[in-house]
Design a protein around this motif. Structure first.
Motif, mmCIF file in Angstrom:
data_model
loop_
_atom_site.group_PDB
_atom_site.id
_atom_site.type_symbol
_atom_site.label_atom_id
_atom_site.label_comp_id
_atom_site.label_asym_id
_atom_site.label_seq_id
_atom_site.Cartn_x
_atom_site.Cartn_y
_atom_site.Cartn_z
ATOM 1 N N TYR A 32 0.869 -1.171 0.000
ATOM 2 C CA TYR A 32 0.000 0.000 0.000
ATOM 3 C C TYR A 32 0.905 1.221 0.000
ATOM 4 O O TYR A 32 1.833 1.316 0.812
ATOM 5 C CB TYR A 32 -0.903 -0.034 1.240
ATOM 6 N N LEU A 34 1.270 5.593 -0.490
ATOM 7 C CA LEU A 34 0.550 6.852 -0.305
ATOM 8 C C LEU A 34 1.444 8.017 -0.694
ATOM 9 O O LEU A 34 2.671 7.936 -0.595
ATOM 10 C CB LEU A 34 0.142 7.025 1.166
ATOM 11 N N TYR A 36 1.823 12.143 0.274
ATOM 12 C CA TYR A 36 1.431 13.218 1.172
ATOM 13 C C TYR A 36 2.079 14.509 0.692
ATOM 14 O O TYR A 36 3.174 14.509 0.133
ATOM 15 C CB TYR A 36 1.895 12.938 2.605
ATOM 16 N N LYS A 38 3.198 18.423 2.119
ATOM 17 C CA LYS A 38 3.459 19.076 3.389
ATOM 18 C C LYS A 38 3.898 20.515 3.179
ATOM 19 O O LYS A 38 4.859 20.794 2.448
ATOM 20 C CB LYS A 38 4.528 18.303 4.174
ATOM 21 N N ALA A 41 5.643 23.964 8.777
ATOM 22 C CA ALA A 41 4.971 24.099 10.073
ATOM 23 C C ALA A 41 3.582 23.461 10.101
ATOM 24 O O ALA A 41 2.771 23.779 10.983
ATOM 25 C CB ALA A 41 4.878 25.565 10.497
ATOM 26 N N GLU A 42 3.303 22.587 9.142
ATOM 27 C CA GLU A 42 2.048 21.839 9.159
ATOM 28 C C GLU A 42 2.357 20.348 9.067
ATOM 29 O O GLU A 42 3.463 19.941 8.716
ATOM 30 C CB GLU A 42 1.143 22.243 7.995
ATOM 31 N N GLY A 43 1.345 19.535 9.376
ATOM 32 C CA GLY A 43 1.524 18.109 9.215
ATOM 33 C C GLY A 43 1.320 17.677 7.777
ATOM 34 O O GLY A 43 0.771 18.424 6.967
ATOM 35 N N PRO A 44 1.791 16.469 7.426
ATOM 36 C CA PRO A 44 1.556 15.956 6.074
ATOM 37 C C PRO A 44 0.058 15.810 5.811
ATOM 38 O O PRO A 44 -0.693 15.369 6.678
ATOM 39 C CB PRO A 44 2.236 14.584 6.093
ATOM 40 N N PHE A 46 -2.756 14.010 3.416
ATOM 41 C CA PHE A 46 -2.936 12.881 2.507
ATOM 42 C C PHE A 46 -3.455 13.365 1.153
ATOM 43 O O PHE A 46 -4.389 14.162 1.069
ATOM 44 C CB PHE A 46 -3.905 11.869 3.108
ATOM 45 N N VAL A 87 6.384 20.313 -0.084
ATOM 46 C CA VAL A 87 7.203 19.102 -0.097
ATOM 47 C C VAL A 87 6.274 17.899 -0.215
ATOM 48 O O VAL A 87 5.276 17.812 0.507
ATOM 49 C CB VAL A 87 8.065 18.975 1.179
ATOM 50 N N PHE A 89 5.827 13.791 -0.061
ATOM 51 C CA PHE A 89 6.407 12.576 0.489
ATOM 52 C C PHE A 89 5.706 11.355 -0.071
ATOM 53 O O PHE A 89 4.474 11.295 -0.109
ATOM 54 C CB PHE A 89 6.275 12.553 2.022
ATOM 55 N N LEU A 101 4.222 3.417 8.600
ATOM 56 C CA LEU A 101 4.548 4.054 7.334
ATOM 57 C C LEU A 101 6.054 4.266 7.224
ATOM 58 O O LEU A 101 6.689 4.761 8.154
ATOM 59 C CB LEU A 101 3.839 5.408 7.214
ATOM 60 N N PHE A 103 8.609 6.447 5.092
ATOM 61 C CA PHE A 103 8.583 7.634 4.251
ATOM 62 C C PHE A 103 9.857 7.774 3.429
ATOM 63 O O PHE A 103 10.947 7.393 3.870
ATOM 64 C CB PHE A 103 8.460 8.892 5.123
ATOM 65 N N ALA A 105 12.395 10.682 1.522
ATOM 66 C CA ALA A 105 12.997 11.915 2.043
ATOM 67 C C ALA A 105 12.296 13.174 1.565
ATOM 68 O O ALA A 105 12.597 14.269 2.030
ATOM 69 C CB ALA A 105 14.474 11.971 1.669
ATOM 70 N N GLY A 106 11.363 13.014 0.618
ATOM 71 C CA GLY A 106 10.592 14.159 0.169
ATOM 72 C C GLY A 106 11.178 14.835 -1.063
ATOM 73 O O GLY A 106 12.381 14.771 -1.320
ATOM 74 N N TYR B 35 4.903 9.557 15.172
ATOM 75 C CA TYR B 35 6.118 9.596 14.377
ATOM 76 C C TYR B 35 7.008 10.716 14.902
ATOM 77 O O TYR B 35 6.529 11.726 15.402
ATOM 78 C CB TYR B 35 5.823 9.858 12.896
ATOM 79 N N ASN B 41 13.391 16.190 6.893
ATOM 80 C CA ASN B 41 12.432 15.397 6.129
ATOM 81 C C ASN B 41 12.425 13.916 6.475
ATOM 82 O O ASN B 41 11.915 13.116 5.712
ATOM 83 C CB ASN B 41 12.693 15.566 4.626
ATOM 84 N N PHE B 91 4.858 13.954 15.360
ATOM 85 C CA PHE B 91 3.567 13.960 14.674
ATOM 86 C C PHE B 91 2.713 12.797 15.161
ATOM 87 O O PHE B 91 3.193 11.675 15.358
ATOM 88 C CB PHE B 91 3.748 13.820 13.163
ATOM 89 N N GLN B 102 -3.636 7.249 6.835
ATOM 90 C CA GLN B 102 -3.412 7.962 8.089
ATOM 91 C C GLN B 102 -3.509 9.460 7.837
ATOM 92 O O GLN B 102 -2.978 9.970 6.843
ATOM 93 C CB GLN B 102 -2.035 7.607 8.657
ATOM 94 N N HIS B 103 -4.161 10.162 8.756
ATOM 95 C CA HIS B 103 -4.285 11.611 8.686
ATOM 96 C C HIS B 103 -3.501 12.210 9.843
ATOM 97 O O HIS B 103 -3.666 11.783 10.985
ATOM 98 C CB HIS B 103 -5.757 12.017 8.752
ATOM 99 N N PHE B 104 -2.688 13.208 9.521
ATOM 100 C CA PHE B 104 -1.722 13.729 10.481
ATOM 101 C C PHE B 104 -2.179 15.037 11.122
ATOM 102 O O PHE B 104 -2.864 15.856 10.494
ATOM 103 C CB PHE B 104 -0.383 13.984 9.784
ATOM 104 N N GLY B 105 -1.737 15.230 12.360
ATOM 105 C CA GLY B 105 -1.843 16.523 13.005
ATOM 106 C C GLY B 105 -0.692 17.419 12.564
ATOM 107 O O GLY B 105 0.162 17.000 11.770
ATOM 108 N N ASP B 106 -0.657 18.644 13.095
ATOM 109 C CA ASP B 106 0.368 19.603 12.710
ATOM 110 C C ASP B 106 1.652 19.473 13.517
ATOM 111 O O ASP B 106 2.600 20.223 13.302
ATOM 112 C CB ASP B 106 -0.172 21.031 12.832
ATOM 113 N N GLY B 107 1.677 18.530 14.444
ATOM 114 C CA GLY B 107 2.912 18.230 15.148
ATOM 115 C C GLY B 107 3.153 19.087 16.373
ATOM 116 O O GLY B 107 2.560 20.166 16.548
#
Lengths: 113, 113
Positions: A32, A34, A36, A38, A41-44, A46, A87, A89, A101, A103, A105-106, B35, B41, B91, B102-107
């Motif tokens: 699977y 995915l 993302y 980014k 200053a925010e989360g990834p 989807f 960015v 990912f 997951l 990841f 390096a973006g 995470y 990154n 995160f 998976q849905h992420f928060g802003d960390g």
């Protein structure tokens, strides 16, 4: 050991053109995948996913292609918009490690006017 | 809620102090993941929960890190006797089921001085 690799750290593309982001993986247990996006200053966030039983999945401007034999996937964004600058990912998860997951390096995408 | 909520956004601790981070998953999501992003990154999986049960803790440095997800409370990640190397963005992510992304928060940015 990096099992998911994004070999292009950056990509610059003109607004309206296609962005193609690439991702390679080494673990044959991954089933699977995915993508993302980014912002700083925010989360990834989807974007889109694909199961290993498929070779293509499309959602609006985003299409993901999977080539299992080459252990390669790509994300196409068309047309690219200024808000796509972020960015990106690639991530993968396997049957032997569900939920963990891995990841890449973006890739930093910059969409220019 | 509709988003993964992480608090605080930024936490500063002196070396050797305790740090505690919180995560409220999206309502209805049964799975929670933590995470650590140390380098800009690079994401490292720490631990996952299915409801209040630990699902996978293979990424946790067991000596000083612990995590909980209790009913009717935010999930938490606690680091005892923090070290400089614990400085990172942590995160939290949640998912509805095993087949959902998976849905992420802003960390939470943790700075150890």
């Amino acid at each position: 050991d990096q099992q998911v690799k994004q070999n292009s750290p950056s990509l610059s593309v003109q607004e309206g053109r296609i962005s193609i982001l690439n991702c390679d993986y080494t673990n044959s247990m991954f089933d699977y995948f995915l993508w993302y996006k980014k912002y700083p200053a925010e989360g990834p966030t989807f974007l889109i996913s694909i199961s290993s039983i498929k070779d293509k999945n499309e959602d609006g401007r985003f299409t993901v292609f999977l080539n299992k034999s080459a252990k390669h996937l790509s994300l196409h964004i068309v047309p690219s918009q200024p808000g796509d600058s972020a960015v990106y990912f690639c991530a993968a998860v396997g049957t032997d490690s569900w939920g963990k997951l891995q990841f890449g390096a973006g890739t930093q995408v910059v969409v220019t006017p | 809620g509709e988003e993964v909520a992480q608090t605080p956004k930024h936490l500063v601790r002196g070396e050797g102090q305790k740090a505690k981070l919180y995560c409220a998953p999206i309502k209805g999501h049964s799975y929670v993941f933590w995470y650590q992003q140390v380098l800009k990154n690079e994401f490292k999986f720490l631990i996952s929960f299915q409801n209040e049960n630990v699902f996978d803790e293979t990424g946790m440095p067991k000596e000083r890190f612990s995590a909980k997800c209790l009913p009717n409370s935010p999930c938490s990640l606690e680091i005892q006797a923090t070290k400089l190397e614990d400085s990172a963005v942590y995160f939290c992510a949640s998912s509805k089921s095993k087949s959902q992304p998976q849905h992420f928060g802003d960390g939470t940015r943790l700075s150890i001085l």
